[in-house]
Structure formats: C-alpha cells, structure tokens
Write a protein that holds these residues in place. Sequence first.
Motif, PDB file in Angstrom:
ATOM      1  N   MET A 271       0.849  -1.207   0.000  1.00 56.77           N
ATOM      2  CA  MET A 271       0.000   0.000   0.000  1.00 56.77           C
ATOM      3  C   MET A 271       0.881   1.252   0.000  1.00 56.77           C
ATOM      4  O   MET A 271       1.930   1.273   0.655  1.00 56.77           O
ATOM      5  CB  MET A 271      -0.861  -0.007   1.265  1.00 56.77           C
ATOM      6  CG  MET A 271      -1.776   1.164   1.428  1.00 56.77           C
ATOM      7  SD  MET A 271      -2.690   0.953   2.988  1.00 56.77           S
ATOM      8  CE  MET A 271      -3.713   2.398   2.933  1.00 56.77           C
ATOM      9  N   THR A 272       0.475   2.273  -0.730  1.00 55.20           N
ATOM     10  CA  THR A 272       1.138   3.578  -0.616  1.00 55.20           C
ATOM     11  C   THR A 272       0.286   4.434   0.310  1.00 55.20           C
ATOM     12  O   THR A 272      -0.884   4.699   0.019  1.00 55.20           O
ATOM     13  CB  THR A 272       1.278   4.252  -1.999  1.00 55.20           C
ATOM     14  OG1 THR A 272       0.055   4.120  -2.714  1.00 55.20           O
ATOM     15  CG2 THR A 272       2.409   3.638  -2.813  1.00 55.20           C
ATOM     16  N   LEU A 273       0.871   4.800   1.421  1.00 57.53           N
ATOM     17  CA  LEU A 273       0.129   5.543   2.449  1.00 57.53           C
ATOM     18  C   LEU A 273       0.549   7.011   2.404  1.00 57.53           C
ATOM     19  O   LEU A 273       1.704   7.346   2.679  1.00 57.53           O
ATOM     20  CB  LEU A 273       0.438   4.937   3.824  1.00 57.53           C
ATOM     21  CG  LEU A 273      -0.238   5.608   5.009  1.00 57.53           C
ATOM     22  CD1 LEU A 273      -1.754   5.421   4.958  1.00 57.53           C
ATOM     23  CD2 LEU A 273       0.314   5.048   6.322  1.00 57.53           C
ATOM     24  N   ALA A 274      -0.386   7.868   2.022  1.00 57.72           N
ATOM     25  CA  ALA A 274      -0.100   9.310   1.959  1.00 57.72           C
ATOM     26  C   ALA A 274      -0.539   9.964   3.259  1.00 57.72           C
ATOM     27  O   ALA A 274      -1.599   9.626   3.800  1.00 57.72           O
ATOM     28  CB  ALA A 274      -0.849   9.932   0.789  1.00 57.72           C
ATOM     29  N   ASP A 275       0.265  10.882   3.724  1.00 55.39           N
ATOM     30  CA  ASP A 275      -0.088  11.620   4.943  1.00 55.39           C
ATOM     31  C   ASP A 275      -1.048  12.743   4.550  1.00 55.39           C
ATOM     32  O   ASP A 275      -0.632  13.784   4.026  1.00 55.39           O
ATOM     33  CB  ASP A 275       1.188  12.172   5.588  1.00 55.39           C
ATOM     34  CG  ASP A 275       0.901  12.699   6.984  1.00 55.39           C
ATOM     35  OD1 ASP A 275      -0.291  12.968   7.284  1.00 55.39           O
ATOM     36  OD2 ASP A 275       1.852  12.845   7.764  1.00 55.39           O
ATOM     37  N   LEU A 276      -2.324  12.514   4.786  1.00 53.24           N
ATOM     38  CA  LEU A 276      -3.354  13.456   4.342  1.00 53.24           C
ATOM     39  C   LEU A 276      -3.677  14.508   5.394  1.00 53.24           C
ATOM     40  O   LEU A 276      -4.510  15.390   5.153  1.00 53.24           O
ATOM     41  CB  LEU A 276      -4.640  12.685   3.988  1.00 53.24           C
ATOM     42  CG  LEU A 276      -4.501  11.574   2.945  1.00 53.24           C
ATOM     43  CD1 LEU A 276      -5.828  10.857   2.734  1.00 53.24           C
ATOM     44  CD2 LEU A 276      -3.999  12.118   1.613  1.00 53.24           C
ATOM     45  N   ARG A 277      -3.039  14.391   6.568  1.00 51.44           N
ATOM     46  CA  ARG A 277      -3.384  15.341   7.643  1.00 51.44           C
ATOM     47  C   ARG A 277      -2.981  16.760   7.246  1.00 51.44           C
ATOM     48  O   ARG A 277      -1.814  17.000   6.919  1.00 51.44           O
ATOM     49  CB  ARG A 277      -2.644  14.959   8.930  1.00 51.44           C
ATOM     50  CG  ARG A 277      -3.073  13.610   9.488  1.00 51.44           C
ATOM     51  CD  ARG A 277      -2.169  13.190  10.624  1.00 51.44           C
ATOM     52  NE  ARG A 277      -0.784  12.998  10.195  1.00 51.44           N
ATOM     53  CZ  ARG A 277       0.234  12.778  11.020  1.00 51.44           C
ATOM     54  NH1 ARG A 277       0.029  12.735  12.315  1.00 51.44           N
ATOM     55  NH2 ARG A 277       1.463  12.614  10.544  1.00 51.44           N
ATOM     56  N   PRO A 278      -3.924  17.703   7.287  1.00 46.63           N
ATOM     57  CA  PRO A 278      -3.590  19.076   6.872  1.00 46.63           C
ATOM     58  C   PRO A 278      -2.528  19.710   7.760  1.00 46.63           C
ATOM     59  O   PRO A 278      -1.783  20.583   7.308  1.00 46.63           O
ATOM     60  CB  PRO A 278      -4.916  19.825   6.986  1.00 46.63           C
ATOM     61  CG  PRO A 278      -5.876  18.923   7.653  1.00 46.63           C
ATOM     62  CD  PRO A 278      -5.334  17.532   7.648  1.00 46.63           C
ATOM     63  N   TYR A 279      -2.419  19.246   8.996  1.00 48.86           N
ATOM     64  CA  TYR A 279      -1.458  19.842   9.943  1.00 48.86           C
ATOM     65  C   TYR A 279      -0.156  19.041  10.012  1.00 48.86           C
ATOM     66  O   TYR A 279       0.696  19.315  10.839  1.00 48.86           O
ATOM     67  CB  TYR A 279      -2.080  19.913  11.342  1.00 48.86           C
ATOM     68  CG  TYR A 279      -2.676  18.591  11.787  1.00 48.86           C
ATOM     69  CD1 TYR A 279      -1.884  17.595  12.348  1.00 48.86           C
ATOM     70  CD2 TYR A 279      -4.040  18.345  11.601  1.00 48.86           C
ATOM     71  CE1 TYR A 279      -2.429  16.384  12.731  1.00 48.86           C
ATOM     72  CE2 TYR A 279      -4.582  17.125  11.972  1.00 48.86           C
ATOM     73  CZ  TYR A 279      -3.770  16.153  12.540  1.00 48.86           C
ATOM     74  OH  TYR A 279      -4.302  14.947  12.889  1.00 48.86           O
ATOM     75  N   SER A 280      -0.015  18.035   9.128  1.00 49.40           N
ATOM     76  CA  SER A 280       1.177  17.188   9.209  1.00 49.40           C
ATOM     77  C   SER A 280       2.436  18.001   8.913  1.00 49.40           C
ATOM     78  O   SER A 280       2.438  18.863   8.027  1.00 49.40           O
ATOM     79  CB  SER A 280       1.072  16.070   8.185  1.00 49.40           C
ATOM     80  OG  SER A 280       2.315  15.422   8.078  1.00 49.40           O
ATOM     81  N   ASP A 281       3.521  17.716   9.650  1.00 46.47           N
ATOM     82  CA  ASP A 281       4.777  18.390   9.306  1.00 46.47           C
ATOM     83  C   ASP A 281       5.720  17.450   8.541  1.00 46.47           C
ATOM     84  O   ASP A 281       6.900  17.745   8.378  1.00 46.47           O
ATOM     85  CB  ASP A 281       5.446  19.007  10.548  1.00 46.47           C
ATOM     86  CG  ASP A 281       5.609  18.000  11.666  1.00 46.47           C
ATOM     87  OD1 ASP A 281       5.453  16.794  11.375  1.00 46.47           O
ATOM     88  OD2 ASP A 281       5.878  18.428  12.809  1.00 46.47           O
ATOM     89  N   ALA A 282       5.188  16.324   8.074  1.00 46.39           N
ATOM     90  CA  ALA A 282       6.005  15.422   7.238  1.00 46.39           C
ATOM     91  C   ALA A 282       6.240  16.106   5.894  1.00 46.39           C
ATOM     92  O   ALA A 282       5.293  16.553   5.241  1.00 46.39           O
ATOM     93  CB  ALA A 282       5.291  14.101   7.043  1.00 46.39           C
TER      94      ALA A 282
END
Length: 311
Positions: A271-282
């Motif tokens: 699986m390709t897991l995208a960090d969708l969190r708007p506040y993510s600092d990744a």
Amino acid sequence: MNKIPIIFDCDPGHDDAIALIFAFAQASLDIKAVTTVAGNAGLDKTLINAKKILGLLGRRPLLAAGAAKPMFRNLVTAPQVHGESGLDGPAIPLPDYPEEKVNAVELMRRLITESPEPVTIIATGPLTNLGILFTAFPEVKKNISTISLMGGAIGAGNWTSAAEFNIYVDPEAADIVFSSGVPLVMSGLDVTTKALIMKDEIDVIRSLGGAVPVLTADLLDFYFQFYKKNGYPGAALHDPCAVACLTHPALFTGRRYHVVVETKGKHTDGMTLADLRPYSDAKPNAIVNMDIDRKEFIKVLTEACAAYPKA
Ligand code: BDR
Ligand code: CA
C-alpha cells in the motif's frame, strides 16, 4: 528546445506499450535507454515485448534487461490482464535487436553518471531495478531530476484492496524509491483510472491507418476486454500517465504528499500511504497526480499515433 534526457524502465504490458508509443512521438523527450523488469510477465517476455514495440516504432534506443524477480519476494505476474505473453492480441514482428550485454542497473548507473545534465526516469513497472540501483550505487541519486512513476494509490488498490500492482509486486524496492529523496511524481490509480480510453476512441486511432495506429488499436482492443469484464466504460491507460504528466503537465492536477510504502502489512502489503493530515509536518516527497483532462489526453495520444510514418 532542450529535450529532457530519459531512461524508460518498464514491464510491457499493453499500457507500457502505449506509453512507449506515446513517449517516442514526443519531441520534448530524448529517450536514452529503455530498460525492462519482470512484472506483467517474466523478464524474458517483457524484453521481447519491448523489442517488438521498439521495432514497430522503428526506434533503437539502448535496451537492457534488468531484474528477473523482486528484491526479496517471488514474482507475481498479471496474465489475466495482459495474457500469457504479457502482450497478447495482435501479432507484432520480433526485430533482430540485440540488447546491451550489461544489466539494466549497470546501464542506468553509467548513463546517469555520465550525463552532463540530470536524468529523468520514467518507471511503469515494479520498481525493482531502481531499488537495486539505489542500494548498489546511491551516488547516482544526485544526478536524477525526477522519477515519474506509475504506481500506488491514495484510494483503493487494484491488486488487493490496499495495493496497486506495481507496488505490490516489489514493496521493498518501492520503499527504497519513495524514501530516496529523489523528487517523485506519482501517477497512481487515483488518476490513472480516470485516464480511460473508450471503444469509439480506439476506433478513431485505428482509422488513422498505418502500422502504428492499427496495432495500437489492436493492442487496446485486447486490453479493453479486461476492463469491460470488470465494469469499466473504458480501458485505463495507467502507464501513459507517467509520460504525459511530463510532456503535458497542464492536463494533470496533483497534490504534494508525504507517501510511504507498507512492506509488512497483514492486509496492506504494497500500500502507498499518503499523509493526508492538513497539519502534518512530514515533508512531501511526491507530487501525486489526482485528476486528468481525459478528453485532451486522448487527443494528444491520438496525435502521437498519427505522427508515425504510414508505411
Ligand atoms: C500497472 O500494473 C500493470 O499491469 C500495468 O502495466 C500498470 O503498470 C497498473 O496497476
Ligand atoms: Ca506497467
């Protein structure tokens, strides 16, 4: 015009074949080499299929075969989509086209190292060759401007509910590529399942006449059957998206995400897991294409087919 130096790594495959046909018609690309990998079919077959397509196009880039199996897993192939040969459907003559004596990974290393300007890699199969390249020769990364790859999905997979085929086949290689630091453009299922070609559009390509349009249409007819069986109104042109987003970026809408690859999931391997969190600092490592102007895409694909000599 400054052409983009390209290495095209693929596992033909019908949609890889269409991607090659599209790419070799683009004046903005300078395709230095085609390299093959096991994926849709075994390595012997994907090499033969690449030779057939290049023979059809009358093009002779450097050609080298790469990995016969994923880095740490057994090979999974896709005969239910592409047939036993990996390119079932029309008979395409096999040209006398000796491949390079060196492996694809060594050819890539040499071309990237010797290139006066950064090379762009188009990758439309499992990422095994690139995973091996970055492991053995990490120094090449600094002379790669972009990897435009077909693989993954932010939403549903196609091989499993979580994973798209190219990433599922070799998740460890994909993990190496996604964490490499090289700028990535990911054309995953989110966009490629919108890049459909309909039956009447295939017929328009055939009506252009000449070997390339007719065989392109015949390949698409075979490929279309799988999508029709699965309830799609058209055939998904996955791999051509990885080319068209370089040559016709205005047709695509993308978002920047930090994307990682699952290699140890019970249900989510590949699986390709995208960090969708708007506040993510990744920090984003990929532009993920999400949408396409489908009609315009089919128009430029049709124009590409029409550009080949009729004889
Ligand atoms: C990808 O899998 C292969 O079957 C196609 O060639 C494409 O690269 C789509 O999931
Ligand atoms: Ca492919």
